[in-house]
Write a protein that holds these residues in place. Structure first.
Motif, PDB file in Angstrom:
ATOM      1  N   ARG A 152      -9.726   3.584   4.912  1.00  0.00           N
ATOM      2  CA  ARG A 152      -9.086   2.295   4.730  1.00  0.00           C
ATOM      3  C   ARG A 152      -8.701   2.106   3.270  1.00  0.00           C
ATOM      4  NH1 ARG A 152     -14.317  -1.710   5.820  1.00  0.00           N
ATOM      5  NH2 ARG A 152     -15.432  -1.260   3.866  1.00  0.00           N
ATOM      6  N   GLN A 153      -7.709   1.264   3.075  1.00  0.00           N
ATOM      7  CA  GLN A 153      -7.230   0.989   1.722  1.00  0.00           C
ATOM      8  C   GLN A 153      -6.812  -0.465   1.623  1.00  0.00           C
ATOM      9  OE1 GLN A 153      -4.058   3.560   0.329  1.00  0.00           O
ATOM     10  NE2 GLN A 153      -4.584   3.150  -1.792  1.00  0.00           N
TER      11      GLN A 153
ATOM     12  N   LYS B 184      -6.758  -1.163  -4.420  1.00  0.00           N
ATOM     13  CA  LYS B 184      -7.961  -0.328  -4.391  1.00  0.00           C
ATOM     14  C   LYS B 184      -7.631   1.077  -3.893  1.00  0.00           C
ATOM     15  CE  LYS B 184     -11.323  -4.048  -3.728  1.00  0.00           C
ATOM     16  NZ  LYS B 184     -12.499  -4.495  -2.922  1.00  0.00           N
ATOM     17  N   GLU B 185      -8.516   1.996  -4.171  1.00  0.00           N
ATOM     18  CA  GLU B 185      -8.327   3.362  -3.706  1.00  0.00           C
ATOM     19  C   GLU B 185      -8.686   3.464  -2.222  1.00  0.00           C
ATOM     20  OE1 GLU B 185      -9.284   5.768  -7.873  1.00  0.00           O
ATOM     21  OE2 GLU B 185     -10.519   6.070  -6.097  1.00  0.00           O
ATOM     22  N   ARG B 186      -8.102   4.477  -1.591  1.00  0.00           N
ATOM     23  CA  ARG B 186      -8.438   4.727  -0.192  1.00  0.00           C
ATOM     24  C   ARG B 186      -9.897   5.161  -0.105  1.00  0.00           C
ATOM     25  NH1 ARG B 186      -4.146   7.746   3.585  1.00  0.00           N
ATOM     26  NH2 ARG B 186      -3.020   5.964   2.708  1.00  0.00           N
ATOM     27  N   GLU B 187     -10.613   4.604   0.865  1.00  0.00           N
ATOM     28  CA  GLU B 187     -12.017   4.922   0.984  1.00  0.00           C
ATOM     29  C   GLU B 187     -12.357   5.383   2.401  1.00  0.00           C
ATOM     30  OE1 GLU B 187     -14.722   1.720   0.379  1.00  0.00           O
ATOM     31  OE2 GLU B 187     -13.702   0.358   1.763  1.00  0.00           O
TER      32      GLU B 187
ATOM     33  N   ALA C 214      -8.163  -4.500   5.208  1.00  0.00           N
ATOM     34  CA  ALA C 214      -7.502  -3.324   4.629  1.00  0.00           C
ATOM     35  C   ALA C 214      -6.546  -2.735   5.653  1.00  0.00           C
ATOM     36  CB  ALA C 214      -8.528  -2.266   4.235  1.00  0.00           C
TER      37      ALA C 214
END
Length: 127
Positions: free
Chosen positions: A38-39, A43-46, A92
């Motif tokens: 998710r992103q 924010k960075e993709r996690e 996200a």
């Protein structure tokens, strides 16, 4: 070419549930695992969760453990993400991805190990 199509996103109140689906199609490929990332904006993709295709072994990010469940339907080449007890911080874009056998050395939690990605589905959790 491999296509991944996600569905099931939407707007839900905190504490609610959603179920995401991701259907894979296209040329034959060796799937080692499928995962969800998710992103959120800015924010960075996690990493969220992943499942090994043959064994069904699962792995989760600490932030979703106990609330989210990943599952798969091998016959339908589909992976699901059941999300319960949703929180505003879960808001996200959610993306499914295929981890092929070519990248066995890359941990399932790393986006670099995934070769194919879907277009994403938006999940918005209101407080």
């Amino acid at each position: 070419q491999v296509q991944l199509v996600e569905s099931g996103g939407g707007l839900v109140q905190a504490g609610g549930s959603l179920r995401l689906s991701c259907a894979a199609s296209g040329r034959s490929f060796s799937v080692y695992a499928m995962g969800w990332f998710r992103q959120a904006p800015g924010k960075e993709r996690e990493f969220v969760a992943a499942i090994r295709w043959s064994s069904g072994m699962t792995v989760y990010a600490d932030s979703v453990k106990g609330r989210f469940t990943i599952s798969r339907d091998n016959a339908q080449n589909t992976v699901y993400l059941q999300m319960n007890s949703l929180k505003p911080e879960d808001t996200a874009g959610y993306y499914c991805a295929v981890h092929t056998a070519l990248r066995l050395g890359v941990p399932l939690q790393r986006a670099s190990g995934y070769d194919y990605w879907g277009q994403g589905t938006q999940v918005t959790v209101s407080s």
